[in-house]
Design a protein around this motif. Structure first.
Motif, short mmCIF file in Angstrom:
data_model
loop_
_atom_site.label_atom_id
_atom_site.label_comp_id
_atom_site.label_asym_id
_atom_site.label_seq_id
_atom_site.Cartn_x
_atom_site.Cartn_y
_atom_site.Cartn_z
N GLN A 1 1.06 -0.85 -0.20
CA GLN A 1 0.05 0.20 0.26
C GLN A 1 0.91 1.40 -0.07
OE1 GLN A 1 -0.93 -2.14 2.19
NE2 GLN A 1 -3.33 -2.62 1.93
N GLN A 2 0.38 2.37 -0.49
CA GLN A 2 1.31 3.83 -0.65
C GLN A 2 0.47 4.62 0.38
OE1 GLN A 2 4.08 3.95 -2.17
NE2 GLN A 2 3.61 1.91 -2.85
N PHE A 3 0.93 5.92 0.44
CA PHE A 3 0.89 6.34 1.54
C PHE A 3 0.54 6.23 2.81
CE2 PHE A 3 -0.88 8.67 -2.67
CZ PHE A 3 -0.35 9.71 -1.91
N TRP A 4 0.52 6.83 3.82
CA TRP A 4 0.54 6.61 5.39
C TRP A 4 -0.33 6.09 6.54
CZ3 TRP A 4 5.22 6.13 8.32
CH2 TRP A 4 6.30 6.36 8.36
N ASP A 5 -1.68 6.58 5.59
CA ASP A 5 -2.69 5.76 5.52
C ASP A 5 -3.34 4.29 4.41
OD1 ASP A 5 -4.03 7.30 3.11
OD2 ASP A 5 -5.57 7.74 4.35
N GLY A 6 -2.22 4.21 3.96
CA GLY A 6 -2.25 3.28 2.51
C GLY A 6 -3.90 3.37 1.89
N ARG A 7 -4.14 3.98 1.65
CA ARG A 7 -4.99 4.18 0.48
C ARG A 7 -5.17 3.84 -0.82
NH1 ARG A 7 -3.11 9.54 1.82
NH2 ARG A 7 -2.98 11.25 -0.24
N SER A 8 -3.94 4.08 -1.13
CA SER A 8 -3.73 4.47 -2.91
C SER A 8 -2.43 2.46 -2.64
CB SER A 8 -2.54 4.80 -3.41
OG SER A 8 -1.43 5.06 -4.40
N PRO A 9 -3.31 1.57 -3.94
CA PRO A 9 -3.17 0.61 -4.25
C PRO A 9 -1.43 -0.01 -5.06
CG PRO A 9 -4.36 0.84 -5.71
CD PRO A 9 -3.98 2.55 -4.94
N HIS A 10 -1.04 1.41 -5.41
CA HIS A 10 0.64 1.47 -6.38
C HIS A 10 0.88 2.39 -6.30
CE1 HIS A 10 -1.68 1.58 -9.57
NE2 HIS A 10 -3.04 0.97 -9.50
N LEU A 11 2.60 2.73 -6.66
CA LEU A 11 3.34 3.38 -7.05
C LEU A 11 2.27 4.78 -8.74
CD1 LEU A 11 6.55 2.34 -6.82
CD2 LEU A 11 5.14 3.46 -5.53
#
Lengths: 339, 339
Positions: free
Chosen positions: A116-126
């Motif tokens: 996951q991306q971002f500190w809150d994991g809201r994004s699945p990939h780069l």
């Protein structure tokens, strides 16, 4: 003397071999030794890595004109010269705005290995992640059509996109972010730790191996695992609340989960934690023990884990600083003070 | 057909040869073709160029931690990716401060060939110049002892200074600036124009040669001469006042003289003039004719001069992006929002 040395070697060898198994059993994985295998592992099947895309992605990564001000590039906050981050507690962006949640810039090195991306994991990939900071008001503050306007205003960028994707390519904001992501996928830093896990038992010193064992035995690898030694969502402040939880308003995702940062090159990414409130690595290790594992790590254990973490300093890819095309009369003008 | 081609070649050759003489008589000089000669020309006899100093100087040039905020390096405003400048009308520095005089960042490429540094020419050379922006409040805002504190806090920098200057080197602020200057002295960009002046008559097209002739005939080379095609102090607004003289409070040195900017890579350094108020090269050429030479250049002459100026796009040195040392516990902490 000879006997002592020999027994030393035997001990190393035995410890090395069993420690590799222990590490693997704890969920730790190496970056493959073979560059082809690394490329396969890091390439996006929907947008495979090619030399032309990487070179173009590198240009865009260093391109300050993608920001509304014309001053801020991806590399401003994820500076590849200083560990892929900015050394700030909270990121500073457009018009010197401090991150409104008090969040620190995570390193871009090895971010390809995150689930996951971002500190809150809201994004699945780069590819998805790269769209965020370019548009975010406190970061690069650039609307999508501004960004495509900048890129398409320079013929050299248009032909670079055509070389990378074919003559009929439509240069969209999403395609620009995709291309930046292709470059970021190459920012992988193999270390002596990987050589060790890949079977070279002498790649880590005795002290580092001991540190790795402490790291596993204390439970650090429960969250800091897989290739990134991090990158998944985990509960935060499991046993006790984080000392500086009141700095910034970040509380994790909707379940309070926080994306675990990589420990690769962690010696270069101070200050630590999502809000950058921990200045030093020993303090970070101690605080993690206290709030996540419920253990009071003594100084020897802290030093031992720190010794291991230093072995995660990886070899950075050689990056030739890109020469970017000149602005043209069509390039959107910026008023950096008023806009 | 054959005759026509032949006569074309003869014409080129004759024009080329006499034009080279004309250019030299007008005070125009080439960057030497031989790299050793370039190094001799650009090296400071008091602090000779060596590979170790250049490499260290490059690190310091890209080092954001030399600034009070930890965010701004020399390369922020003199970005080597975009022509050695920032594309801004007025430079933006510490805490997003706009240059208080409305002054634009001059390119660092070929600045070694200037006889004075800064728009008011107050500095004699790059070693002295480099000390200015690091300390200036609206730029990097870092006191001298902060800067030496940052550099000496990282053992890798200390040993790099020792490798470059010898074991007994005292790392002073001035020595840091000197080392940045050694790197800047290598930022030289030979172009087809140099090849032409060095005797290759085919290095410039007929249209470019015609443009060079117009450039000389109209008097542009009166100020834009020597290797930099600029770099000396000259009166400004000789015949008529500059259209945008009221933007910013810069009025030149105590005699109203302004340092003439280089025309090398001028296609990459828009917006133009000391206060960045002229957006395009044709407009800049026309305005120069009006205020400096008292001539109303027609569109054909403007285009011709522009065609020549495009041939001044030089080959940039290949710059491997430096990997900088990690901060240590001794590295001064920054509070980027409050300080």
């Amino acid at each position: 003397m000879k006997t002592l040395i020999l027994s030393g070697i035997v001990a190393t060898s035995v410890m090395g071999a069993s420690l590799i198994d222990e590490a693997k059993n704890a969920g730790l994985k190496a970056i493959p030794a073979n560059p082809k295998a690394v490329e396969k592992l890091t390439s996006n099947p929907k947008n495979p890595t090619t030399a032309a895309k990487v070179e173009l992605g590198k240009m865009l990564y260093f391109e300050p004109r993608l920001s509304k001000s014309g001053l801020i590039s991806c590399n401003t906050c994820h500076n590849l010269a200083i560990g892929g981050t900015d050394g700030m507690a909270a990121a500073i962006g457009h018009k010197w705005t401090s991150n409104p949640h008090g969040l620190s810039s995570p390193t871009v090195y090895n971010a390809v290995f995150y689930s996951q991306q971002f500190w809150d994991g809201r994004s699945p990939h780069l590819e998805d992640q790269a769209q965020g900071p370019i548009q975010a008001g406190p970061e690069m503050a650039a609307p999508k059509d501004f960004v495509t306007g900048v890129v398409t205003s320079m013929p050299q960028y248009v032909s670079a996109f055509q070389s990378a994707y074919g003559k009929d390519i439509k240069i969209t904001f999403e395609k620009i972010a995709d291309t930046i992501a292709v470059f970021e996928r190459t920012l992988v830093t193999p270390s002596r730790y990987d050589a060790f896990l890949n079977g070279n038992k002498k790649a880590l010193t005795q002290a580092e191996q001991k540190g790795l064992k402490t790291f596993i035995d204390k439970g650090c690898a429960t969250c800091h695992n897989d290739i990134a030694l991090g990158g998944t969502m985990q509960a935060f402040g499991v046993v006790a609340p984080y000392k500086y939880m009141n700095v910034g308003d970040f509380k994790g995702d909707k379940n309070g989960m926080v994306r675990v940062p990589t420990l690769r090159n962690v010696t270069q990414s101070a200050p630590y934690f999502h809000n950058g409130q921990i200045a030093t690595l020993p303090e970070a290790i101690k605080e993690m023990g206290r709030i996540q594992l419920g253990v009071n790590l003594n100084d020897e254990e802290v030093t031992s884990i720190q010794t291991f973490l230093q072995s995660l300093e990886g070899k950075k890819p050689t990056i030739v600083y890109p020469m970017l095309p000149a602005s043209t009369e069509k390039t959107p003008k910026v008023d950096v003070v008023n806009n």
